[in-house]
Design an enzyme around this catalytic site. Structure first.
Site, PDB file in Angstrom:
ATOM      1  N   SER A 555       0.858  -1.190   0.000  1.00  0.00           N
ATOM      2  CA  SER A 555       0.000   0.000   0.000  1.00  0.00           C
ATOM      3  C   SER A 555       0.882   1.224   0.000  1.00  0.00           C
ATOM      4  CB  SER A 555      -0.898   0.002   1.237  1.00  0.00           C
ATOM      5  OG  SER A 555      -1.532   1.258   1.401  1.00  0.00           O
ATOM      6  N   TYR A 568      -2.543  -0.607  10.620  1.00  0.00           N
ATOM      7  CA  TYR A 568      -2.562  -0.961   9.195  1.00  0.00           C
ATOM      8  C   TYR A 568      -1.267  -0.508   8.516  1.00  0.00           C
ATOM      9  CZ  TYR A 568      -4.130  -1.074   4.309  1.00  0.00           C
ATOM     10  OH  TYR A 568      -4.251  -1.328   2.965  1.00  0.00           O
TER      11      TYR A 568
END
Length: 678
Positions: A555, A568
């Site tokens: 990501s 995250y």
């Protein structure tokens, strides 16, 4: 002549082809003769409809028929230059086509046109080939059928064989068909129903004869130690051996594999005649064109230590390649096509099963099915006589036939990922689904792994049948479940070449509200899960020896410090560094490890639909339905990132152009300056 011969032919073909006792996949051909008005002359014209080259009877449609003018086809008899030049007649079929002609005519077209019968079937039933390959086949045919079926000596398919069968039919008006030595059967009739009835009479009569006349144990006694392993142990050993065997079978060209541990295979592998019968090879041309001249047979008991079996496989493979080259050199002429490859298509491991190989999964599966046909043929022939296939020299004449070579040259260029096997985690929805669909579209076989088994199965079905995709239930935080998912992939397709670590989830909370459970869950799924999947896949890839690709869907958050995102972002940073670490470690094995860093993918995303979208929208103070637009507006390109954009990056990394790239992270974020790699 019938009113709709093509429709009757398709109906009969589909009925015969639906039963594997009648013929093998894509084996045999059928025909019908009839009359239609010639649009040029306005006069009735006699035509032949015949299954075209490469078609399958069970799934035949009108598009698969070749249509020829019967008068022109039969006129070829007058210009036939003799058996030494009979291959020239195949090109002449093009001058006999009616209109556009439909599918390409097969080599057996002459037989169908020259035999004086309205309907003709040429089939490859196991029972018929068993008689055709028995040492005393002519006498057994007479004993089985009387004068209703006539023996025809082996001859390579072609124009002369058509003339031979036509002559036999004319000389034996009482006959309903023939047994073709070493090959199969041909039957005929004046109506489609009669022809089908005659074909089935030959097949069923031969089956009954073999059952009643045959010995109880045609393959001999069970060899101690060669009995089938218990199912769980057998499949575990198969999963361990499959990558090794696939790597060996891909020495000349990458192959996809298929595993078969059916009772018929395991019983054959346990008997004393395994080695001598396997050494004789198959006989029917359709069989050995797909299985090669003979299989590779492991000569160790089922309980031998795994490392001993692996070592023996490598030695046997080296010997197989030398033997195959010698076979080629014994029979090749200056005009022969170049040797295509010396690796086995069939590998038999007693107690474990059969591994078959081909350029794609369907080819590998069909090769295995054909060898099962060959086992049945050998059983039937040995039950009533002695199995005696056609000579090796005749097999070579067909395997390296100029007409076969021309057929291979007409095959379309393979897709970029053809022959590669992929495992995609979290592929039941969103990014994972898009990646799996793109890899399959580019030619890969894909295992769809997801915690949600129903979602995985739906994606697999949408991609195609099990020759293209299979579903696997996988919890990536469980090492045993991950190992089972890799084993399932290996057993489905022979090995593994490409892994995409996509499984993930997210919980958006500020630091002071993030619980230990939140932290552990996200790190377990993404950091630990990616580690477990990469570890299990790398083990299989290293055993294969073919290199491979591991791709992490990380990501932009792995390098971008977004708000309320500590767990995250940290887990994604862990994944990003795994890419670098594994690229450095696995490079010596030819395994490339790369990553993709998307921006938030809202549309089609399982993560965003599961609550992450609402949480991130709240963080940024925008309506959830506008979150994708919000993300797009903060990028340099002002474009929203969709699942298919991430899939395109995965393909770019693995499709064959970036062969020297490893340890790279590819941003797919439409340009987020704060996430630029430094």
């Amino acid at each position: 002549m019938t009113n709709n011969p093509a429709a009757e032919l398709i109906q009969r073909s589909n009925a015969l082809g639906a039963d594997p006792r009648n013929t093998n996949y894509a084996g045999g051909n059928t025909s019908a003769k009839g009359s239609e008005t010639d649009p040029v002359t306005g006069q009735p014209t006699e035509l032949l409809w015949v299954k075209g080259s490469g078609g399958d009877l069970g799934t035949l449609t009108e598009a698969g028929l070749a249509v020829l003018r019967l008068d022109r086809l039969r006129a070829l008899v007058d210009v036939y230059p003799g058996v030494e030049r009979e291959d020239e007649m195949v090109a002449a079929f093009d001058y006999c086509l009616h209109g556009r002609g439909g599918a390409a005519p097969s080599i057996d077209t002459a037989m169908h046109g020259l035999v004086e019968a309205t309907h003709v079937d040429h089939l490859h039933p196991d029972s018929g080939i068993a008689l055709a390959t028995a040492a005393d086949g002519p006498a057994l045919t007479k004993e089985c059928f009387g004068d209703r079926v006539v023996w025809v000596d082996w001859r390579r398919p072609g124009f002369q064989l058509g003339l031979d069968i036509a002559a036999v039919k004319k000389a034996n008006p009482q006959a309903i068909g023939v047994i073709l030595g070493g090959h199969g059967i041909t039957a005929w009739g004046e109506t489609s129903e009669e022809c089908q009835r005659n074909s089935l009479e030959i097949i069923r009569t031969a089956e009954k004869f073999l059952a009643e006349r045959g010995s109880a144990e045609p393959f001999g006694a069970v060899v101690p130690g060669f009995e089938p392993l218990p199912e769980e142990e057998r499949r575990k050993r198969a999963a361990a051996l499959a990558p090794v065997i696939r790597g060996l079978a891909s020495t000349d060209q990458r192959q996809v594999g298929h595993y078969n541990d059916s009772d018929v295979v395991l019983e054959f592998l346990s008997r004393e005649k395994l080695q001598p019968l396997a050494a004789l090879g198959t006989s029917c041309p359709d069989h050995f064109l797909r299985t090669k001249v003979r299989p590779l047979v492991v000569d160790l008991p089922a309980t031998a230590p795994l490392e001993d079996v692996v070592a023996r496989l490598k030695g046997l493979h080296e010997a197989y390649r030398a033997d195959y080259r010698a076979y080629y050199e014994r029979h090749a002429t200056p005009d022969s096509p170049a040797m295509r490859g010396a690796d086995p298509a069939i590998v038999l491991v007693p107690g474990v099963g059969m591994f078959s190989f081909g350029k794609d999964k369907q080819t590998a599966r069909v090769a295995g099915e054909f060898y099962v046909n060959a086992i049945n043929v050998m059983r039937g022939a040995e039950a009533v006589s002695r199995y005696a296939p056609i000579p090796e020299s005749e097999k070579f004449r067909i395997e390296y036939w100029a007409l076969e070579e021309a057929k291979l040259q007409r095959m379309p260029k393979p897709k970029p990922l053809a022959g590669r096997v992929a495992l995609v985690t979290g592929a039941g929805s969103g990014i994972g689904r898009a990646i799996a669909e793109r890899l399959a579209a580019e030619g890969a076989c894909v295992a769809i792994a997801d915690l949600n088994g129903d979602a995985a199965e739906e994606v697999a079905r949408s991609i195609g049948n099990t020759d293209k995709a299979v579903s696997v239930v996988a919890n990536v935080v469980d090492a045993d479940a991950v190992a089972a998912a890799v084993d399932a992939t290996v057993l489905a397709f022979g090995g593994i070449d490409l892994v995409v670590n996509n499984a993930g989830l997210s919980i958006s909370k500020p630091l002071l509200e993030t619980t230990e459970k939140d932290w552990d869950l996200q790190h377990d799924v993404m950091a630990k899960g990616s580690f477990l999947v990469s570890q299990a896949a790398a083990k299989a890839m290293i055993a294969q020896g073919l290199g491979g690709d591991i791709v992490y869907i990380s990501s932009k958050n792995s390098v971008f410090a977004g708000p309320n995102n500590v767990a995250y972002g940290a887990a994604k940073a862990d994944q990003a560094h795994q890419v670098r670490l594994l690229a450095a470690e696995l490079g010596e094995h030819g395994i490339r490890v790369n990553g993709v860093n998307p921006d938030g993918v809202v549309r089609g995303s399982g993560i965003f639909a599961g609550g992450w979208g609402a949480q991130r929208a709240a963080v940024y103070g925008v309506p959830e339905e506008d979150l994708g637009k919000f993300y797009a507006q903060r990028t340099i390109l002002k474009r929203e990132v969709l699942p298919e954009h991430v899939a395109a990056a995965v393909f770019a990394l693995t499709g064959g152009d970036l062969t020297h790239t490893t340890g790279l992270h590819v941003p797919v974020d439409a340009g987020v300056a704060a996430a630029f790699l430094r």
